[in-house]
Scaffold this active site. Sequence first.
Site, PDB file in Angstrom:
ATOM      1  N   PRO A  49      -6.897   2.825   6.140  1.00  0.00           N
ATOM      2  CG  PRO A  49      -5.684   4.196   7.535  1.00  0.00           C
ATOM      3  CD  PRO A  49      -6.038   2.759   7.329  1.00  0.00           C
ATOM      4  CD  GLU A  50      -6.751   0.995   0.221  1.00  0.00           C
ATOM      5  OE1 GLU A  50      -5.571   0.985  -0.188  1.00  0.00           O
ATOM      6  OE2 GLU A  50      -7.458  -0.028   0.290  1.00  0.00           O
TER       7      GLU A  50
END
Length: 320
Positions: free
Chosen positions: A285-286
């Site tokens: 996840p960014e």
Amino acid sequence: MANRQGFLYMNSVTFSPKDIVNPKTVYTYTQMERDLGILEKMYSDFLEVHTIGQSVDGRELYAVKLGKGKKEIFINGSHHAREYISTNLVMEKIDQYAYSYAKGTKIGSYHTRTILDDTAIWFVPMVNPDGVSLVQLGHKSAKRPQEVLKMNGGNTNFAAWKANIRGVDLNKQYPANWNNLCCNARYPGPQNYKGTKALSEPETKALYDFTLKHNFRAAISYHSSGEILYWYFKQQGSQLSRDEKLARKVSRATGYSMVPKSASGTGGGYTDWFISSQKMPAFTPEVSPYAGHQPVPLSNFDRIWKQNVTIGLMVANEMK
């Protein structure tokens, strides 16, 4: 028993039991060590701190086991130096999950103690402590300050630095299509240099070895910028169906867009290797709106926390 070699402990501490970690600050390696020492002493019945290796400059690489379950999942942060907001997030998860376990409460719809009695979560909050220290504290934090200054073109501003202290991008280091990686820098420097061979750096080798010593049912490797979710690396058949189903759940919970299969990375990343070698789901996840080549503003943390607070428990709960 936890491996306490090289660990910093406090003889006496004063704290609010619910809030050991302050995630709304420039969170340093030294502060992380202090907080881990407090957390281990507070929650010794179900929280262990281990050392799994050392960085190039000799900083300890810490792994935290939270829970008593025989099944295990893995969460890590700060492969990239300027992305240290991911350490803030991982440490806050450890703090709040441990408190919830001790009190027997829920986080969101998840009963923490029930989940962590079934599935333990392992965390490595700071994969790249030398790089994080370089970004936060400057070149004098390095054992060879003149070398890092040279790699940075003589510039004392290291805000854009992603690599470890030797100028190697740790998320281009894993043996998943490493020979064919694209878009690499030719020389060590702030970003995108993949090194002379896969696993050349002690930080990535430590994570690789640590992973192979466990049977993790899933992994999450937190990065910082874009509010997107990487989840795919050449899975097929039932593995693809399983991973895509779980990715949709993570996407719905966080609000992060799933990166299309056609736009996924070419390899070298931790989750690329985990998916291909362990045949289990893994996610990158960014966590923040795009912040460019700099650390994510701390003012974004409340948003990041709200989006991610339940994710560790949710993934652990899904791994039947």
